[in-house]
Scaffold this active site. Structure first.
Site, PDB file in Angstrom:
ATOM      1  N   CYS A 148      13.289  39.620  40.802  1.00 47.97           N
ATOM      2  CA  CYS A 148      13.783  38.603  41.729  1.00 47.97           C
ATOM      3  C   CYS A 148      14.280  37.363  40.989  1.00 47.97           C
ATOM      4  O   CYS A 148      15.117  36.620  41.508  1.00 47.97           O
ATOM      5  CB  CYS A 148      12.698  38.219  42.725  1.00 47.97           C
ATOM      6  SG  CYS A 148      11.185  37.597  41.957  1.00 47.97           S
ATOM      7  N   ARG A 153      15.477  37.418  37.587  1.00 44.27           N
ATOM      8  CA  ARG A 153      16.407  37.669  36.479  1.00 44.27           C
ATOM      9  C   ARG A 153      17.025  39.052  36.574  1.00 44.27           C
ATOM     10  O   ARG A 153      16.419  39.995  37.081  1.00 44.27           O
ATOM     11  CB  ARG A 153      15.714  37.493  35.137  1.00 44.27           C
ATOM     12  CG  ARG A 153      14.691  38.548  34.789  1.00 44.27           C
ATOM     13  CD  ARG A 153      14.010  38.282  33.442  1.00 44.27           C
ATOM     14  NE  ARG A 153      13.245  37.049  33.464  1.00 44.27           N
ATOM     15  CZ  ARG A 153      13.545  35.960  32.737  1.00 44.27           C
ATOM     16  NH1 ARG A 153      14.571  35.965  31.911  1.00 44.27           N
ATOM     17  NH2 ARG A 153      12.798  34.876  32.809  1.00 44.27           N
ATOM     18  N   SER A 168       9.504  32.363  32.090  1.00 46.88           N
ATOM     19  CA  SER A 168       9.288  32.613  33.516  1.00 46.88           C
ATOM     20  C   SER A 168       9.252  31.322  34.322  1.00 46.88           C
ATOM     21  O   SER A 168       9.014  30.242  33.777  1.00 46.88           O
ATOM     22  CB  SER A 168       7.977  33.371  33.729  1.00 46.88           C
ATOM     23  OG  SER A 168       8.025  34.650  33.138  1.00 46.88           O
ATOM     24  N   PRO A 192       1.855  36.943  33.948  1.00 45.68           N
ATOM     25  CA  PRO A 192       1.745  38.257  33.300  1.00 45.68           C
ATOM     26  C   PRO A 192       2.596  39.356  33.923  1.00 45.68           C
ATOM     27  O   PRO A 192       2.807  40.391  33.308  1.00 45.68           O
ATOM     28  CB  PRO A 192       0.254  38.583  33.463  1.00 45.68           C
ATOM     29  CG  PRO A 192      -0.140  37.899  34.733  1.00 45.68           C
ATOM     30  CD  PRO A 192       0.698  36.651  34.812  1.00 45.68           C
ATOM     31  N   GLN A 193       3.090  39.153  35.154  1.00 44.28           N
ATOM     32  CA  GLN A 193       3.779  40.238  35.855  1.00 44.28           C
ATOM     33  C   GLN A 193       5.039  40.704  35.135  1.00 44.28           C
ATOM     34  O   GLN A 193       5.389  41.884  35.180  1.00 44.28           O
ATOM     35  CB  GLN A 193       4.143  39.804  37.290  1.00 44.28           C
ATOM     36  CG  GLN A 193       2.974  39.732  38.243  1.00 44.28           C
ATOM     37  CD  GLN A 193       2.187  38.447  38.097  1.00 44.28           C
ATOM     38  OE1 GLN A 193       2.653  37.499  37.460  1.00 44.28           O
ATOM     39  NE2 GLN A 193       0.996  38.398  38.652  1.00 44.28           N
ATOM     40  N   GLY A 195      -4.682  33.686  57.701  1.00 46.00           N
ATOM     41  CA  GLY A 195      -3.243  33.547  57.545  1.00 46.00           C
ATOM     42  C   GLY A 195      -2.665  34.840  56.994  1.00 46.00           C
ATOM     43  O   GLY A 195      -3.406  35.715  56.529  1.00 46.00           O
ATOM     44  N   GLY A 246       0.759  34.651  55.399  1.00 45.13           N
ATOM     45  CA  GLY A 246       2.009  34.250  54.756  1.00 45.13           C
ATOM     46  C   GLY A 246       2.062  34.653  53.296  1.00 45.13           C
ATOM     47  O   GLY A 246       1.214  35.397  52.792  1.00 45.13           O
ATOM     48  N   GLU A 247       3.066  34.121  52.608  1.00 41.76           N
ATOM     49  CA  GLU A 247       3.306  34.494  51.213  1.00 41.76           C
ATOM     50  C   GLU A 247       2.129  34.131  50.306  1.00 41.76           C
ATOM     51  O   GLU A 247       1.747  34.914  49.426  1.00 41.76           O
ATOM     52  CB  GLU A 247       4.579  33.798  50.726  1.00 41.76           C
ATOM     53  CG  GLU A 247       4.994  34.190  49.317  1.00 41.76           C
ATOM     54  CD  GLU A 247       6.287  33.507  48.885  1.00 41.76           C
ATOM     55  OE1 GLU A 247       6.529  33.436  47.670  1.00 41.76           O
ATOM     56  OE2 GLU A 247       7.038  33.036  49.764  1.00 41.76           O
ATOM     57  N   ILE A 264      -1.123  33.741  51.076  1.00 40.22           N
ATOM     58  CA  ILE A 264      -2.257  34.634  51.329  1.00 40.22           C
ATOM     59  C   ILE A 264      -1.978  36.027  50.777  1.00 40.22           C
ATOM     60  O   ILE A 264      -2.876  36.684  50.222  1.00 40.22           O
ATOM     61  CB  ILE A 264      -2.574  34.691  52.839  1.00 40.22           C
ATOM     62  CG1 ILE A 264      -3.212  33.387  53.290  1.00 40.22           C
ATOM     63  CG2 ILE A 264      -3.479  35.877  53.172  1.00 40.22           C
ATOM     64  CD1 ILE A 264      -4.571  33.092  52.676  1.00 40.22           C
TER      65      ILE A 264
END
Length: 419
Positions: A50, A52, A107, A113-114, A187, A189-190, A192
């Protein structure tokens, strides 16, 4: 041996442009087939996330114009719209860029680390598409070794610098073994969702997700193998939770002091950790007045994050030093390949010379010539031919007055200083 790294990332291009140049998984193999069909492309690895889209490649020529043209053509984007956001690094800078990216130094979130996992997956796909040979194979293997060293020898990934990660790290500090903890997430959302991913990485087996609408919660239930409840059901489930992490858009608190008092009584005062990362707050501040309750707000987490950012900056400097040394090692390996090719050619030429002279000697013996004379002539001609080019090189070097080169040449020929 031209190596290149070219692409766009979150620093150089907008989301809109990154979307246009991204490679979807279902198109990757077709993309490789088209890219590897380009006349100058020997090897290539496509990394598309998302943040690069990059192509790491080994080319026949010293510029990457053909690859850039292909990238524009494949995504049907005009050259002048892509070029201003595009970077293209070669040789040392290309090697350095891949090393830095894999370590999380390039990053959006420093040290995350992803990206290493994403690069490993991209490399595996490239191998499947026959895009990897000796040079790129070594480049990426070296990259993974560098990333492992940086993770092991520095604290680049040890300090949380996102709210979600900081929340989970805080939970781990208080409940050292999260695999024995029950967690209630409020919640869907993103933030959580990200908290849930980190909890799964820490082997949390029991997660409940509370949300105003169950439909959104159900999407996370499948992802985390969790249980879903509505906000109205929280009072009935609160006592079972050791850790409560909340992030909703509610204008009023969802959890009050009285609700927590009842939960504590049911738990026989076993400690509870509340992490409120909502603004405005989801949990009444008065909850912190209760014994056996740990309540942290988003402001508490921000303080932790700021301290950790500084620690990561120090770790990043240490990582850069490791990377610099590893670049030298990899370039040395590349340079050694030139010697390997020279040695191979030298050996082939010597073997060809040997075979030619042996054939002549064999023919002479068959014609009845004396074996001793044939062997002497073979040895004489072989010696003369083998020392011819080294002798010329010694003469030319001596005349040039380059003593260092002469010493190097003498050492290569096995000559001592006394000879």
């Amino acid at each position: 041996m031209p190596l290149f790294a070219l692409g766009i990332n979150h620093q150089t291009a907008s989301v809109a442009l990154r979307e246009k140049v991204a490679f979807s998984a279902d198109l990757l193999l077709d993309a490789y087939q088209a890219l590897l069909a380009q006349p100058t492309v020997l090897e290539a690895v496509i990394v598309s996330t998302c943040n690069r889209t990059e192509i790491y490649c080994h080319l026949k020529q010293d510029n990457c114009d053909e690859v850039i043209k292909w990238l524009c053509s494949f995504h049907q984007i005009e050259d002048h719209k892509l070029r201003p956001s595009l970077y293209c690094y070669s040789e040392y800078q290309a090697i350095q860029h891949l090393f830095r990216v894999s370590c999380g130094l390039d990053s959006l979130v420093l040290g995350e680390p992803q990206i290493l996992g994403q690069i490993k997956q991209a490399f595996a796909t490239a191998k499947q598409a026959k895009g990897v040979d000796k040079i790129v194979q070594k480049w990426f293997q070296h990259t993974f070794t560098v990333a492992k060293r940086v993770r092991t020898e520095t604290q680049i990934g040890a300090n949380a610098i996102s709210v979600a990660f900081a929340a989970v790290c805080l939970a781990k500090q208080i409940f050292s073994d999260l695999s024995q903890s029950r967690v209630l997430l409020i919640g869907a959302g993103e933030t959580i969702e990200l908290v849930g991913k980190y909890l799964i990485e820490h082997q949390v087996p029991n997660i409940t997700i509370a949300n105003r609408t169950l439909s959104r919660a159900m999407a996370l239930v499948e992802q985390f193998d969790a249980q879903a409840i509505t906000l109205g059901e929280i009072p009935n489930h609160l006592a079972q939770a050791d850790i409560i992490i909340s992030s909703t858009a509610s204008p009023l608190p969802i959890i009050g002091k009285g609700m927590v008092e009842r939960a504590l009584k049911a738990r026989r005062n076993r400690p509870m950790l509340f992490i409120d990362i909502a603004v405005p707050r989801d949990i009444e501040a008065e909850v912190s007045e209760l014994r056996d309750i740990y309540l942290y707000s988003v402001d508490d987490l921000q303080g932790i994050i700021e301290e950790n950012k500084q620690a990561r900056q120090v770790a990043a400097l240490e990582a850069e030093k490791i990377i610099d040394g590893c670049i030298v090692d990899f370039i040395s390996w590349i340079e050694s390949l030139k010697a390997v090719e020279s040695i191979r050619t030298y050996r082939q030429n010597s073997e060809q010379l040997r075979d030619d002279l042996l054939n002549r000697a064999s023919a002479a013996l068959q014609n009845g010539e004396e074996a001793e004379n044939v062997l002497k002539e073979l040895a004489f001609k072989l010696t003369n031919k083998l020392i011819h080019h080294p002798s010329l090189a010694l003469n030319e070097t001596a005349r040039s007055g380059n003593d260092d080169e002469l010493i190097l040449l003498r050492n290569a020929l096995g000559l001592s200083k006394k000879d």
